[in-house]
Design a protein around this motif. Structure first.
Motif, PDB file in Angstrom:
ATOM      1  N   PHE A  32       0.826  -1.206   0.000  1.00 20.48           N
ATOM      2  CA  PHE A  32       0.000   0.000   0.000  1.00 20.48           C
ATOM      3  C   PHE A  32       0.864   1.261   0.000  1.00 20.48           C
ATOM      4  CE2 PHE A  32      -3.176  -2.988   1.785  1.00 20.48           C
ATOM      5  CZ  PHE A  32      -4.198  -2.751   0.885  1.00 20.48           C
ATOM      6  N   ALA A  33       2.018   1.195   0.688  1.00 25.75           N
ATOM      7  CA  ALA A  33       2.919   2.348   0.702  1.00 25.75           C
ATOM      8  C   ALA A  33       3.449   2.646  -0.694  1.00 25.75           C
ATOM      9  CB  ALA A  33       4.071   2.104   1.674  1.00 25.75           C
ATOM     10  N   VAL A  34       3.821   1.599  -1.409  1.00 23.25           N
ATOM     11  CA  VAL A  34       4.299   1.768  -2.792  1.00 23.25           C
ATOM     12  C   VAL A  34       3.188   2.333  -3.662  1.00 23.25           C
ATOM     13  CG1 VAL A  34       5.081   0.541  -4.854  1.00 23.25           C
ATOM     14  CG2 VAL A  34       6.039  -0.040  -2.621  1.00 23.25           C
ATOM     15  N   SER A  35       1.989   1.814  -3.479  1.00 22.32           N
ATOM     16  CA  SER A  35       0.834   2.315  -4.230  1.00 22.32           C
ATOM     17  C   SER A  35       0.578   3.775  -3.922  1.00 22.32           C
ATOM     18  CB  SER A  35      -0.401   1.475  -3.896  1.00 22.32           C
ATOM     19  OG  SER A  35      -1.557   2.007  -4.505  1.00 22.32           O
ATOM     20  N   GLY A  36       0.686   4.151  -2.626  1.00 22.29           N
ATOM     21  CA  GLY A  36       0.492   5.548  -2.238  1.00 22.29           C
ATOM     22  C   GLY A  36       1.520   6.458  -2.873  1.00 22.29           C
ATOM     23  N   LYS A  37       2.768   5.999  -2.920  1.00 26.19           N
ATOM     24  CA  LYS A  37       3.826   6.795  -3.548  1.00 26.19           C
ATOM     25  C   LYS A  37       3.544   6.997  -5.031  1.00 26.19           C
ATOM     26  CE  LYS A  37       7.818   8.875  -3.180  1.00 26.19           C
ATOM     27  NZ  LYS A  37       7.997  10.058  -2.310  1.00 26.19           N
ATOM     28  N   GLN A  38       3.050   5.969  -5.690  1.00 26.18           N
ATOM     29  CA  GLN A  38       2.723   6.070  -7.111  1.00 26.18           C
ATOM     30  C   GLN A  38       1.585   7.071  -7.339  1.00 26.18           C
ATOM     31  OE1 GLN A  38       1.908   1.947  -7.974  1.00 26.18           O
ATOM     32  NE2 GLN A  38       4.033   1.491  -8.510  1.00 26.18           N
ATOM     33  N   VAL A  45      -2.740  12.293  -6.036  1.00 23.12           N
ATOM     34  CA  VAL A  45      -2.758  12.731  -4.646  1.00 23.12           C
ATOM     35  C   VAL A  45      -1.779  13.891  -4.507  1.00 23.12           C
ATOM     36  CG1 VAL A  45      -2.180  12.088  -2.264  1.00 23.12           C
ATOM     37  CG2 VAL A  45      -3.450  10.494  -3.712  1.00 23.12           C
ATOM     38  N   ARG A  46      -2.204  14.926  -3.840  1.00 25.28           N
ATOM     39  CA  ARG A  46      -1.402  16.143  -3.708  1.00 25.28           C
ATOM     40  C   ARG A  46      -0.392  16.020  -2.569  1.00 25.28           C
ATOM     41  NH1 ARG A  46      -4.013  22.103  -2.358  1.00 25.28           N
ATOM     42  NH2 ARG A  46      -2.048  23.250  -2.058  1.00 25.28           N
ATOM     43  N   ALA A  47       0.852  16.331  -2.844  1.00 27.26           N
ATOM     44  CA  ALA A  47       1.895  16.364  -1.820  1.00 27.26           C
ATOM     45  C   ALA A  47       1.922  17.758  -1.201  1.00 27.26           C
ATOM     46  CB  ALA A  47       3.245  16.020  -2.423  1.00 27.26           C
ATOM     47  N   LEU A 146       5.340   7.588   6.187  1.00 22.28           N
ATOM     48  CA  LEU A 146       5.183   6.249   5.627  1.00 22.28           C
ATOM     49  C   LEU A 146       3.781   5.693   5.881  1.00 22.28           C
ATOM     50  CD1 LEU A 146       6.396   3.854   4.152  1.00 22.28           C
ATOM     51  CD2 LEU A 146       7.274   3.023   6.337  1.00 22.28           C
ATOM     52  N   ARG A 147       3.325   5.776   7.110  1.00 17.33           N
ATOM     53  CA  ARG A 147       1.993   5.265   7.433  1.00 17.33           C
ATOM     54  C   ARG A 147       0.907   6.026   6.681  1.00 17.33           C
ATOM     55  NH1 ARG A 147       3.138   5.558  13.809  1.00 17.33           N
ATOM     56  NH2 ARG A 147       4.128   7.432  12.982  1.00 17.33           N
ATOM     57  N   SER A 148       1.125   7.308   6.484  1.00 15.43           N
ATOM     58  CA  SER A 148       0.142   8.094   5.753  1.00 15.43           C
ATOM     59  C   SER A 148       0.105   7.712   4.273  1.00 15.43           C
ATOM     60  CB  SER A 148       0.414   9.599   5.911  1.00 15.43           C
ATOM     61  OG  SER A 148       1.757   9.907   5.622  1.00 15.43           O
ATOM     62  N   LEU A 149       1.230   7.203   3.735  1.00 17.42           N
ATOM     63  CA  LEU A 149       1.221   6.689   2.360  1.00 17.42           C
ATOM     64  C   LEU A 149       0.296   5.475   2.255  1.00 17.42           C
ATOM     65  CD1 LEU A 149       4.943   6.776   1.147  1.00 17.42           C
ATOM     66  CD2 LEU A 149       3.035   8.117   0.255  1.00 17.42           C
ATOM     67  N   VAL A 150       0.375   4.608   3.261  1.00 22.69           N
ATOM     68  CA  VAL A 150      -0.502   3.440   3.296  1.00 22.69           C
ATOM     69  C   VAL A 150      -1.955   3.893   3.381  1.00 22.69           C
ATOM     70  CG1 VAL A 150      -1.125   1.352   4.573  1.00 22.69           C
ATOM     71  CG2 VAL A 150       1.287   2.045   4.407  1.00 22.69           C
ATOM     72  N   ASP A 156      -7.845   6.068  -1.275  1.00 15.39           N
ATOM     73  CA  ASP A 156      -8.050   6.169  -2.722  1.00 15.39           C
ATOM     74  C   ASP A 156      -8.858   4.973  -3.214  1.00 15.39           C
ATOM     75  OD1 ASP A 156      -7.234   7.269  -5.513  1.00 15.39           O
ATOM     76  OD2 ASP A 156      -6.584   5.177  -5.564  1.00 15.39           O
ATOM     77  N   GLY A 157      -8.540   3.799  -2.708  1.00 13.99           N
ATOM     78  CA  GLY A 157      -9.299   2.609  -3.076  1.00 13.99           C
ATOM     79  C   GLY A 157     -10.731   2.650  -2.590  1.00 13.99           C
ATOM     80  N   GLU A 158     -10.973   3.435  -1.534  1.00 13.10           N
ATOM     81  CA  GLU A 158     -12.323   3.578  -0.988  1.00 13.10           C
ATOM     82  C   GLU A 158     -13.150   4.577  -1.792  1.00 13.10           C
ATOM     83  OE1 GLU A 158     -15.288   2.415   1.599  1.00 13.10           O
ATOM     84  OE2 GLU A 158     -13.255   1.601   1.452  1.00 13.10           O
ATOM     85  N   GLY A 159     -12.464   5.347  -2.676  1.00 16.82           N
ATOM     86  CA  GLY A 159     -13.192   6.264  -3.547  1.00 16.82           C
ATOM     87  C   GLY A 159     -13.045   7.739  -3.246  1.00 16.82           C
ATOM     88  N   TYR A 160     -12.140   8.109  -2.338  1.00  9.78           N
ATOM     89  CA  TYR A 160     -11.938   9.536  -2.046  1.00  9.78           C
ATOM     90  C   TYR A 160     -11.194  10.202  -3.202  1.00  9.78           C
ATOM     91  CZ  TYR A 160     -13.721   9.032   2.675  1.00  9.78           C
ATOM     92  OH  TYR A 160     -14.548   8.814   3.756  1.00  9.78           O
ATOM     93  N   LYS A 161     -11.697  11.358  -3.601  1.00 13.12           N
ATOM     94  CA  LYS A 161     -11.225  11.996  -4.832  1.00 13.12           C
ATOM     95  C   LYS A 161     -10.202  13.097  -4.614  1.00 13.12           C
ATOM     96  CE  LYS A 161     -14.232   9.543  -7.151  1.00 13.12           C
ATOM     97  NZ  LYS A 161     -13.780   8.380  -7.938  1.00 13.12           N
TER      98      LYS A 161
END
Length: 215
Positions: A32-38, A45-47, A146-150, A156-161
């Motif tokens: 999930f962390a890798v997915s979040g980084k992508q 997703v805004r940094a 790191l945890r926030s990336l997860v 995102d998978g839950e549908g938040y835009k």
């Protein structure tokens, strides 16, 4: 003449187990962390840098979501932030878990003060309860990022835009980055615990002593 080979009455065959049953419905947080980084690299997703956080929350309407565990948040937290921990303390006292806790304490816990945790399987449910509108702007934050990336990947998978990620977490925050802080510690030190906390305090004391000596 046909040679007849006697066959046993019953031939034991191992049961056929569908592949799906052998797979656990669990994915490691690192995935999930890798997915979040992508998601961040793609711009979906805004940094958000800590120095931008005050403006993003106060002026742009982002909800600040703190995903740290309770013991970190108790030390320091942004007033008014939403709290849904991504990991919770593992309270199982079975023999295998106790062994894992002992190993964790010896290698990590004594130095960092972090407790043995497990994934909060109700994380997305609690976020949805608190922020039901998935068009809402949500800035996700933790101690180091790191945890926030997860968490970003899960949401995102839950549908938040409209998700944001606090770059580097609260550890990079400086005084004034957030409007009001509650707790007994500086926000950037809340993740630090155990022996490393006292080591840090000693370094800060020595640094302060050195500056005073020069004056």
């Amino acid at each position: 003449m046909t040679l007849l080979i006697p066959q046993p009455n019953h031939i034991h065959k191992p049961p056929v187990v569908p592949y799906r049953r052998l797979r656990k419905p669990y994915r490691f947080p690192v995935i999930f962390a890798v997915s979040g980084k992508q998601l961040i690299l793609s711009g979906k997703v805004r940094a958000v840098e800590p120095k931008e956080a005050k403006t993003v929350v106060a002026s742009e309407g982002y909800v600040l979501l703190d995903v740290r565990p309770n013991w970190e948040r108790e030390k320091a937290r942004v007033k008014g932030s939403l709290h849904v921990p991504l990991f919770v303390e593992d309270t199982d006292n079975g023999p295998i878990t106790l062994l894992k806790k002992w190993i964790h304490l010896g290698y990590i816990g004594l130095w960092t003060g972090q407790r043995f945790t497990m994934f909060n399987d109700k994380f997305t449910l609690r976020v949805v309860e608190a922020v039901p509108d998935k068009e809402s702007k949500v800035l996700v934050a933790c101690g180091e990022g790191l945890r926030s990336l997860v968490a970003v990947s899960k949401l995102d998978g839950e549908g938040y835009k409209s998700l944001g990620w606090l770059t580097g977490g609260f550890n990079r925050a400086t005084e004034g980055d957030f409007p009001e802080i509650e707790g007994t510690e500086e926000l950037r030190f809340a993740t630090i615990g155990g022996a490393s906390y006292y080591f840090l305090k000693l370094l800060v004391l020595l640094q302060s002593f050195g500056q005073n000596s020069k004056e």
